[in-house]
Scaffold this motif. Structure first.
Motif: not given
Ligand SMILES: CCC/C=C/C(=O)SCCNC(=O)CCNC(=O)[C@H](O)C(C)(C)COP(=O)([O-])OP(=O)([O-])OC[C@H]1O[C@@H](n2cnc3c(N)ncnc32)[C@H](O)[C@@H]1OP(=O)([O-])[O-]
Length: 720
Positions: A35-36, A39, A81-82, A84-87, A108
């Motif tokens: 994820l990192s 992002s 975390k998944i 709230s990811t912006q993509k 997701c």
């Protein structure tokens, strides 16, 4: 544990932790890392999460529950975390997205799945709840009603059903003939196409935690709680899970999560969770037997079954259901026709209940070849005799089979008590003779005790264990002793129940205690259901019904049971047994005639009847059972304590939330059990069941637990 690549500007995080891609710490770290990277990479416009190999994660890594690893970088944080990811993140499901796997999917923004896949939240079966946000997100996505049903039952559903319920955004059509690799390729393709389509879409409304839950009335929760108490009697987790689901409708997401975590924390350390997780692993360990290489098994493609009675036809069903041809033999046309009809009726019933289609039922029936001629067995790979339980009859059947079948054919005898070595001695291939003890009804009960005789070869054992798995049984390898493991342990347990009648209890007193302990029914009810004549038949074979043949130093407890059979009180089938039954009913009522008979026999046998406490009834029945289990282990008749637990849970209804008799013994404390056995033995020196097992004595005096001791012992053996 995860891999990362980009395809057409879409980052693909693949979870690679075979066989089921459990979400271990390394996997969780891999997801965070992916994820990192995605992002930070400006060229990446969207993300796909997919499982490598045969499945999307089938859940959290259960082995991390006991060692505490589950609390490092815990799953709820990863899912947060998944989400709230912006993509945009597309989850691509194949295989079994269970537990934490489905919870990852719910985090997701989009979910697609192969039509062959299944999703579910089976955590309650492990004594916990979907504690990575499942109880809070699923109700937000599909409503409290449907979510509660899935979460509290723990039952997985097909992808098509999940799509209809609103869990999925799309389905990817995969036929049953396509390979797992093709499934994976098509799924990944579809996920990337979707990811590219939504790359610039707003994520508004796509973060499930932000959706609103429609509240439902208290009536709904009350009804569901009632249903759970009935269907999952004695289990804590389903009712606790319902509380967590209710919290989703009462509180904002964050607070709901706090409630979920509080409940999870309590369940996590509960004795039920430990017991149910023990069973999960024990069930999968039955195929791991020291000194047996399962790869040595030979494929079984053609089977024979002798005897078209209830047992034989039930056995045949298991094979034809899996597409394995069966020659079903009986001596008389009439019996054969009856057996075939029973099999046809079984499949008709399944079609009627919507459990299969007419096409599939007909296909299965096409694998059945009824015959009156043993000669039709000349080419089978394995044959199972299911004739009358009599040593001479079974020996003569096996002798005949030995003459007719090809030399490689494995000869199986379906017996519940008889000596495999004696049966094998009738043949010239004792290495290819093995006991296959099916439990009745053989097409329903999943347990199989496979009994190795002294000459049974490793190849025979491996072949039979594997074919048992193929027909969806839970096979347990046991040694050759009277009653093997299950029935051998049943005898002292049953003897105590009968001894309690002599001393002052009635059948309904004993049955109530056992039911309250968690068994689906008490011993006397079970005996009525199975037929009281079965017990009599076994006692006759042991030569103990005739007083002149009994060992004068052993207490005889079955006088009433014997008399019931004289009175034709065989049980449910004759509407009278330990209880009396209304016509067609299986619900027994205490019967004065039986109670009078019990009192009369107590007197005649010199007992002064007394009030017996529930505690004494429970201890005497269960400790006698446990003591015999220890004897089976010390004699090498059972290979692992977990094997005994599996036999008793799947064969005799031992409550799974107590983990089986041997797990339960560790939970109660071996010293306490040992001391009680000594005490009961002092009061009743003529009952050999109260002679404590040496192994139990050793562990009780050293303060060790059986499970730990045995794991160490097996490890030491495998290192030799
Ligand atoms: C944080 C709180 C919230 C989340 C909680 C959860 O997710 S709880 C979890 C909720 N999920 C579940 O309860 C699902 C549990 N799993 C299943 O129902 C079945 O394994 C299956 C249907 C996925 C595959 O059936 P199949 O007949 O094809 O295969 P098989 O069954 O023979 O297993 C193969 C091997 O994998 C092993 N293993 C399997 N799962 C796990 C696991 N989660 N972990 C570790 N190991 C696991 C299994 O022991 C065996 O090991 P062995 O003996 O080879 O060393």
């Amino acid at each position: 544990m995860t891999s990362y690549k980009t395809i057409k500007d879409v980052a693909v995080i693949t979870i690679e932790n075979p066989p089921v891609n459990a979400l271990s710490l390394a996997v969780r770290e891999g997801i965070l890392d992916g994820l990192s990277r995605a992002s930070k990479d400006d060229t990446v416009c969207a993300i796909v999460i997919i499982g490598g190999g045969r499945t999307f994660p089938a859940g959290a890594d259960i082995s991390e529950f006991a060692n505490g690893k589950a609390f490092t970088k815990p799953l709820p944080q990863i899912i947060e975390k998944i989400e709230s990811t912006q993509k945009p993140i597309v989850c691509a499901i194949h295989g079994t997205a269970f537990g934490g796997g489905l919870e990852v999917a719910l985090g997701c923004h989009y979910r697609i799945a192969s039509t062959r896949s299944k999703v579910g939240l089976p955590e309650v079966n492990l004594g916990i709840l979907p504690g990575a946000g499942g109880t809070q997100r699923l109700p937000r996505l599909i409503g409290v009603w449907l979510a509660a049903e899935m979460i509290c039952s723990g039952k997985p559903i097909e992808a098509v059903d999940a799509d209809a319920k609103g869990i999925l955004d799309d389905l990817v059509e995969i036929s049953s003939l396509e390979s797992v690799q093709t499934e994976y390729d098509k799924l990944l393709d579809a996920a990337i196409t979707l990811a590219l389509r939504v790359k610039n879409h707003s994520l508004e409304g796509k973060r499930v935690s932000q959706l609103k839950v429609e509240p439902v009335s208290d009536f709904f929760y009350e009804q569901l709680a009632l249903q759970i108490s009935k269907n999952a009697r004695g289990m804590n987790a389903p009712l606790q899970a319902l509380k967590a689901v209710k919290a989703s409708a009462m509180f904002p997401f964050k607070e709901g999560m706090q409630r979920e975590q509080q409940i999870l924390g309590r369940l996590f350390v509960s004795s039920q969770a430990k017991a149910l997780q023990h069973i999960f692993f024990a069930e999968r360990q039955t195929m791991k037997i020291p000194g047996i290489d399962m790869k040595k098994g030979v494929p079984i493609k053609f089977v024979g079954v002798i005897g078209a009675g209830m047992m034989g036809s039930g056995i045949a069903i298991n094979f034809i259901k899996k597409g394995i041809p069966v020659v079903l033999i009986d001596a008389e046309q009439e019996f054969l026709d009856r057996g075939v009809k029973a099999i046809e009726d079984y499949f008709k019933g399944r079609v009627k209940k919507g459990k299969t289609t007419r096409f599939l039922a007909d296909r299965s029936l096409g694998y059945l070849r009824p015959s009156l001629h043993y000669e039709d067995l000349s080419n089978v790979d394995l044959v199972i005799e299911a004739v009358f339980e009599n040593l001479d009859v079974k020996k003569s059947v096996l002798k005949h089979l030995d003459e007719i079948c090809k030399p490689q054919t494995i000869l199986c005898t379906n017996t519940s008590t008889l000596d495999i070595d004696q049966i094998a001695s009738a043949t010239n291939r004792p290495d290819r003779v093995i006991g296959t003890h099916f439990f009745s009804p053989a097409n329903v009960m999943r347990l199989m005790e496979n009994v190795a005789g002294s000459k049974t070869s490793e190849r025979t054992i491996a072949s039979v264990m594997q074919i048992s798995k193929t027909i969806s049984k839970i096979p347990v390898l046991v040694g050759n002793c009277f009653g093997f493991i299950g029935n051998r342990m049943l005898f002292p347990y049953n003897n105590q129940a009968n001894a309690l009648l002599q001393e002052g209890a009635f059948p309904h007193d004993v049955d109530k205690v056992l039911y309250d302990f968690g068994f689906p029914m008490g011993l006397f009810q079970m005996s009525d259901l199975a037929g009281n004549d079965i017990g009599l038949h076994i006692r006759k074979a042991q030569g103990i019904v005739d007083p002149s043949q009994r060992d004068p130093n052993e207490r005889y407890v079955s006088t009433t049971a014997d008399k019931l059979c004289e009175m034709k009180r065989f049980g449910v089938k004759s509407s009278k047994g330990w209880y009396s039954y209304a016509k067609g009913s299986r619900k027994g009522r205490p019967d004065k005639e039986v109670m009078d008979l019990i009192v009369e026999n107590s007197k005649a046998e010199g007992f002064v009847r007394r009030n017996i406490s529930a505690k004494e009834i429970e201890e005497r029945c269960l400790y006698a059972l446990i003591n015999e289990g220890f004897k089976c282990l010390e004699e090498g008749m059972a290979y692992k304590p977990g094997d005994i637990d599996i036999i008793w849970i799947y064969g005799y209804g031992f409550p799974p939330q107590k983990g089986g008799p041997m797990h339960y013994a560790d939970a109660v404390g071996l010293k306490k059990i040992y001391d009680s056995i000594l005490q009961y033995g002092k009061a009743d020196p003529k009952t050999s069941a109260w002679k404590p097992s040496k192994l139990l004595e050793q562990l009780a005096s050293s303060g060790k637990k059986l499970a730990k001791y045995w794991t160490k012992k097996l490890k030491a053996q495998s290192n030799l």
